[in-house]
Design an enzyme around this catalytic site. Structure first.
Site, PDB file in Angstrom:
ATOM      1  CB  CYS A 162       0.341   4.065 -79.738  1.00 49.06           C
ATOM      2  SG  CYS A 162       1.469   4.949 -80.842  1.00 49.06           S
ATOM      3  CG  HIS A 299       2.265   0.460 -74.802  1.00 46.27           C
ATOM      4  ND1 HIS A 299       1.576   0.444 -75.993  1.00 46.27           N
ATOM      5  CD2 HIS A 299       3.016   1.594 -74.808  1.00 46.27           C
ATOM      6  CE1 HIS A 299       1.892   1.526 -76.701  1.00 46.27           C
ATOM      7  NE2 HIS A 299       2.767   2.228 -76.002  1.00 46.27           N
ATOM      8  CE  LYS A 329       3.923  -1.666 -78.781  1.00 40.89           C
ATOM      9  NZ  LYS A 329       3.053  -2.343 -77.802  1.00 40.89           N
ATOM     10  CG  HIS A 334       5.125   1.427 -81.134  1.00 40.32           C
ATOM     11  ND1 HIS A 334       3.891   0.829 -80.961  1.00 40.32           N
ATOM     12  CD2 HIS A 334       5.024   2.653 -80.535  1.00 40.32           C
ATOM     13  CE1 HIS A 334       3.094   1.643 -80.292  1.00 40.32           C
ATOM     14  NE2 HIS A 334       3.763   2.756 -80.030  1.00 40.32           N
ATOM     15  CG  PHE A 391       0.015   2.761 -72.104  1.00 40.53           C
ATOM     16  CD1 PHE A 391      -1.237   2.388 -71.633  1.00 40.53           C
ATOM     17  CD2 PHE A 391       1.139   2.179 -71.533  1.00 40.53           C
ATOM     18  CE1 PHE A 391      -1.368   1.469 -70.605  1.00 40.53           C
ATOM     19  CE2 PHE A 391       1.022   1.254 -70.497  1.00 40.53           C
ATOM     20  CZ  PHE A 391      -0.235   0.897 -70.034  1.00 40.53           C
ATOM     21  CG  PHE A 393       2.437  10.753 -78.628  1.00 39.70           C
ATOM     22  CD1 PHE A 393       3.344  10.235 -77.727  1.00 39.70           C
ATOM     23  CD2 PHE A 393       2.912  11.127 -79.881  1.00 39.70           C
ATOM     24  CE1 PHE A 393       4.680  10.087 -78.048  1.00 39.70           C
ATOM     25  CE2 PHE A 393       4.246  10.988 -80.219  1.00 39.70           C
ATOM     26  CZ  PHE A 393       5.127  10.470 -79.311  1.00 39.70           C
TER      27      PHE A 393
END
Length: 407
Positions: A162, A299, A329, A334, A391, A393
């Site tokens: 992301c 984020h 968001k 997202h 940010f 995974f």
């Protein structure tokens, strides 16, 4: 080191299909979230989704050009043509100048699934179709756009979960400031379909507040219960200042700093140290102090742990400055691989029009984030410098700082 600017932007988003409609949605706090009935058929825990119609590219692209594009590639084409148009770049310019592309993309699910369905059903790979391989590769967007636009510069897909499209812009900044390229098309694209979202739903990552979709995405709010998946595409034209001035191009903002880091811990659970390191590195690269930042586009995806740890990192860096913070968001959901680029565009639009978009659905913070200056309603104020976090995974972190252009 050369100065680097953004000379064009384009977007295909759940809150608007062009810059003007998106700016209006940001100001009014309009949500682009709804219910995808197909997810119920698949047994999803949550049917919440950003809602976006597929563009019709017939008449815009030839059949040969269309056949290799997956749906997110179609979104990216629409966003990119808007960005090139307002950057005053046409196809003749692209053919006669070295222009690159760095695009964020981290999945292309539908073409893979469709190809496997054909193999299982027909037992004949020749029936898969000539476009399948080009739609299914992770580099599908940069691959297709580079051919459609006749690009001759750098041609890469950035795959960083992301944070993908934020890293794409940051890496373009490094390449251009170092003199390796003059102009790079950057962005991110994200498919919205149910097929790409099943594994996320299986993790229990999504909000289940399905009775009121517009209230489901709640960044930083004490009652948040998970993210809402979304997508689309966003494109910016990143260019050396010298090149932009020579062309007489509009300058939407100047990229001042790019920070990055890796958490080095859990593959899906963020920490505080990694995001903080990215923030500090971006400020150092920009030669700025925390007090120089007028607004932070966080984020914050509306997950319990992610928002908490980002908020703690923001307080450690910006707490003494009481810097306004919001996460768009709450409106968009997202946008994943697209999010870094779209949120730079959202921030540019706020900076141009003099407001901070609301952190939708924020009523009360976690006790640990009580001092974070989250903006719950549209706030009119002059913005000269904005910071945007992304940010992903694997603990990948990216931070970009953009300012109004000053000669």
């Amino acid at each position: 080191m050369r100065r680097v600017v953004i000379s064009g932007a384009g977007i295909y988003s759940t809150i608007g299909l062009d810059l003007n409609s998106v700016a209006d949605s940001l100001y009014s706090g309009r949500s682009g979230i709804g219910i995808d009935e197909r997810r119920k058929e698949f047994g999803f825990r949550s049917a919440l989704s950003g809602m976006l119609d597929r563009p019709n590219l017939k008449g815009l692209l030839s059949r040969r050009e269309r056949v290799g594009l997956p749906v997110q590639g179609e979104y990216a084409y629409m966003a990119t043509m808007e960005a090139l148009g307002n950057a005053k770049i046409d196809l003749d310019f692209l053919k006669s100048h070295e222009v690159g592309i760095l695009y964020g993309n981290d999945s292309s699910s539908i073409p893979v699934i469709e190809a496997i369905d054909v193999m299982r059903d027909k037992r004949d790979t020749s029936l898969i179709g000539s476009g399948s391989i080009f739609q299914s590769m992770n580099s599908t967007v940069s691959m297709n756009l580079s051919v459609i636009l006749k690009l001759r510069g750098i041609n890469l897909t950035i795959s960083g979960a992301c944070a993908s499209s934020s890293h794409a812009i940051g890496l373009a900044h490094l390449l251009i400031s170092g003199g390796f390229q003059d102009i790079i098309i950057c962005g991110g694209a994200q498919e919205i379909n149910a097929e790409s979202m099943g594994s996320f739903d299986g993790l229990g990552a999504f909000s289940i507040r399905q009775d009121e979709p517009a209230a489901a995405s709640r960044p930083f709010d004490r009652e948040r219960d998970g993210l809402v998946p979304s997508g689309g595409a966003a494109t910016v034209v990143v260019e050396s200042l010298e090149s932009a001035l020579k062309r007489g191009a509009p300058i939407l903002g100047e990229i001042k700093g790019y920070g990055f880091s890796s958490n080095g811990e859990h593959i899906s659970v963020p920490n505080v140290e990694g995001p903080k390191a990215s923030l500090v590195k971006a400020l150092k690269a920009a030669g700025m102090q925390a007090s120089d930042i007028d607004y932070v586009n966080a984020h914050a995806t509306s997950t319990p742990v992610g928002d908490l740890n980002e908020g703690k990192a923001l307080l450690e860096v910006f707490g003494a400055c009481n810097t306004p913070v919001s996460s768009t968001k709450g409106m968009t959901g997202h946008e994943m691989w697209m999010g870094g680029a779209s949120e730079i565009i959202y921030s540019l639009l706020m900076m141009e029009r003099g407001f901070v978009a609301p952190n939708l659905n924020f009523s009360a913070p976690d006790e640990a984030l009580a001092q974070l200056n989250v903006v719950p309603e549209t706030l009119e104020m002059e913005l000269n410098t904005v910071l945007s976090n992304s940010f992903g995974f694997g603990g990948t972190n990216s931070t970009l700082i953009v300012s109004k252009f000053r000669k």
